[in-house]
Write an enzyme that holds these catalytic residues in place. Structure first.
Site, PDB file in Angstrom:
ATOM      1  N   GLY A  18       0.840  -1.194   0.000  1.00 30.52           N
ATOM      2  CA  GLY A  18       0.000   0.000   0.000  1.00 30.52           C
ATOM      3  C   GLY A  18       0.872   1.240   0.000  1.00 30.52           C
ATOM      4  O   GLY A  18       2.065   1.170   0.331  1.00 30.52           O
ATOM      5  N   GLN A  48       2.663   9.941   1.850  1.00 33.76           N
ATOM      6  CA  GLN A  48       4.007   9.372   2.036  1.00 33.76           C
ATOM      7  C   GLN A  48       4.989   9.826   0.958  1.00 33.76           C
ATOM      8  O   GLN A  48       6.194   9.720   1.147  1.00 33.76           O
ATOM      9  CB  GLN A  48       3.935   7.837   2.053  1.00 33.76           C
ATOM     10  CG  GLN A  48       3.206   7.279   3.276  1.00 33.76           C
ATOM     11  CD  GLN A  48       3.059   5.792   3.193  1.00 33.76           C
ATOM     12  OE1 GLN A  48       2.153   5.293   2.533  1.00 33.76           O
ATOM     13  NE2 GLN A  48       3.952   5.063   3.830  1.00 33.76           N
ATOM     14  N   CYS A  87       5.193  -0.334   7.785  1.00 35.30           N
ATOM     15  CA  CYS A  87       4.965   0.931   7.081  1.00 35.30           C
ATOM     16  C   CYS A  87       6.237   1.321   6.340  1.00 35.30           C
ATOM     17  O   CYS A  87       7.328   1.300   6.921  1.00 35.30           O
ATOM     18  CB  CYS A  87       4.593   2.019   8.088  1.00 35.30           C
ATOM     19  SG  CYS A  87       4.265   3.609   7.314  1.00 35.30           S
ATOM     20  N   LEU A  88       6.091   1.677   5.077  1.00 36.23           N
ATOM     21  CA  LEU A  88       7.267   2.057   4.282  1.00 36.23           C
ATOM     22  C   LEU A  88       7.894   3.342   4.804  1.00 36.23           C
ATOM     23  O   LEU A  88       9.060   3.608   4.515  1.00 36.23           O
ATOM     24  CB  LEU A  88       6.866   2.209   2.807  1.00 36.23           C
ATOM     25  CG  LEU A  88       6.327   0.930   2.151  1.00 36.23           C
ATOM     26  CD1 LEU A  88       5.859   1.213   0.732  1.00 36.23           C
ATOM     27  CD2 LEU A  88       7.382  -0.173   2.150  1.00 36.23           C
ATOM     28  N   HIS A 106      -5.026   1.635   7.417  1.00 33.87           N
ATOM     29  CA  HIS A 106      -3.669   2.160   7.621  1.00 33.87           C
ATOM     30  C   HIS A 106      -3.393   3.318   6.645  1.00 33.87           C
ATOM     31  O   HIS A 106      -2.889   4.367   7.046  1.00 33.87           O
ATOM     32  CB  HIS A 106      -2.670   1.007   7.418  1.00 33.87           C
ATOM     33  CG  HIS A 106      -1.232   1.362   7.481  1.00 33.87           C
ATOM     34  ND1 HIS A 106      -0.378   0.922   8.484  1.00 33.87           N
ATOM     35  CD2 HIS A 106      -0.448   2.107   6.656  1.00 33.87           C
ATOM     36  CE1 HIS A 106       0.835   1.404   8.270  1.00 33.87           C
ATOM     37  NE2 HIS A 106       0.829   2.122   7.163  1.00 33.87           N
ATOM     38  N   GLU A 107      -3.754   3.112   5.372  1.00 34.64           N
ATOM     39  CA  GLU A 107      -3.484   4.154   4.364  1.00 34.64           C
ATOM     40  C   GLU A 107      -4.389   5.370   4.568  1.00 34.64           C
ATOM     41  O   GLU A 107      -3.957   6.510   4.373  1.00 34.64           O
ATOM     42  CB  GLU A 107      -3.666   3.598   2.938  1.00 34.64           C
ATOM     43  CG  GLU A 107      -2.815   2.383   2.585  1.00 34.64           C
ATOM     44  CD  GLU A 107      -1.344   2.538   2.872  1.00 34.64           C
ATOM     45  OE1 GLU A 107      -0.847   3.665   2.893  1.00 34.64           O
ATOM     46  OE2 GLU A 107      -0.681   1.503   3.116  1.00 34.64           O
ATOM     47  N   HIS A 151      -2.882   7.611   7.023  1.00 33.40           N
ATOM     48  CA  HIS A 151      -1.843   8.484   6.442  1.00 33.40           C
ATOM     49  C   HIS A 151      -2.471   9.769   5.888  1.00 33.40           C
ATOM     50  O   HIS A 151      -1.922  10.854   6.055  1.00 33.40           O
ATOM     51  CB  HIS A 151      -1.102   7.776   5.306  1.00 33.40           C
ATOM     52  CG  HIS A 151       0.007   6.874   5.752  1.00 33.40           C
ATOM     53  ND1 HIS A 151       1.069   7.306   6.517  1.00 33.40           N
ATOM     54  CD2 HIS A 151       0.240   5.554   5.522  1.00 33.40           C
ATOM     55  CE1 HIS A 151       1.904   6.302   6.735  1.00 33.40           C
ATOM     56  NE2 HIS A 151       1.421   5.221   6.144  1.00 33.40           N
TER      57      HIS A 151
END
Ligand code: K1U
Ligand code: ZN
Length: 166
Positions: free
Chosen positions: A46, A51, A91-92, A133-134, A137
């Site tokens: 994702g 991000q 998480c990236l 989660h996204e 963000h």
């Protein structure tokens, strides 16, 4: 297509609240292509526009094994949710950190697709976790904010140390 820079926690830009997208035009579709290339290269399942320092309500997800089922969500809204489940998340923007977070087990989301068409989707399991989660963000929230202040500070210090070493 281009690989974009992913902001790393605790970059303050990760706490920016994303604005709705007014028109799904060629520049948005180019950003989707660049975000997809960035997510697959990372690799991740994702990525939110936040991000990559684009503060608009756009996220992409691909939880398929073959990495060939890209899902695009523009201006997403959760219109139903129920139950709770724990899941170990990554998480990236917080590389190397995996922690358990409790979220809704089942959600129904409404969003626009890459052609600007409204769709709704019911999700559970990994897809439901990833969408939530996204969407966090896009609200400027990183998953470590669900952890205790002690754990969060340890992670923040580890990330700052890694940044200094680079
Ligand atoms: O938001 C992000 O940084 C992407 C994140 C999505 C996510 C993963 C797990 C739970 C919740 C949200 C990631 O993709 S982290 C990397 C990851 O999970 C993964 C990478 C390669 C293969 C399989 C998973
Ligand atoms: Zn993330």
């Amino acid at each position: 297509m281009a690989i974009l820079e992913i902001l790393n926690y605790p970059d303050p830009r990760l706490h920016t609240v994303a604005k709705p997208i007014k028109e799904v035009d060629a520049s948005i579709r180019r950003l989707i292509d660049d975000m997809a290339q960035t997510m697959y290269a990372a690799p991740g399942i994702g990525l939110a526009a936040t991000q990559v320092n684009q503060h608009i309500q756009l996220l992409i997800i691909d939880t398929s094994e073959e990495k060939n089922q890209l899902q695009v969500f523009i201006n997403p809204k959760i219109i139903e949710k129920d139950g709770e489940r724990e899941f170990e998340e990554g998480c990236l923007s917080v590389p190397g950190v995996y922690e358990t977070v409790t979220r809704a087990a089942h959600i129904k989301v409404e969003a626009l697709d890459k052609n600007g068409q409204t769709f709704s989707l019911e999700a559970e399991g990994l897809l439901a976790v990833c969408i939530q989660h996204e969407m966090d963000h896009l609200l400027g929230k990183v998953f470590v904010e669900y952890l205790s202040p002690l754990k969060r500070n340890r992670i923040k210090n580890k990330m700052l140390k890694l940044r200094r070493a680079m």
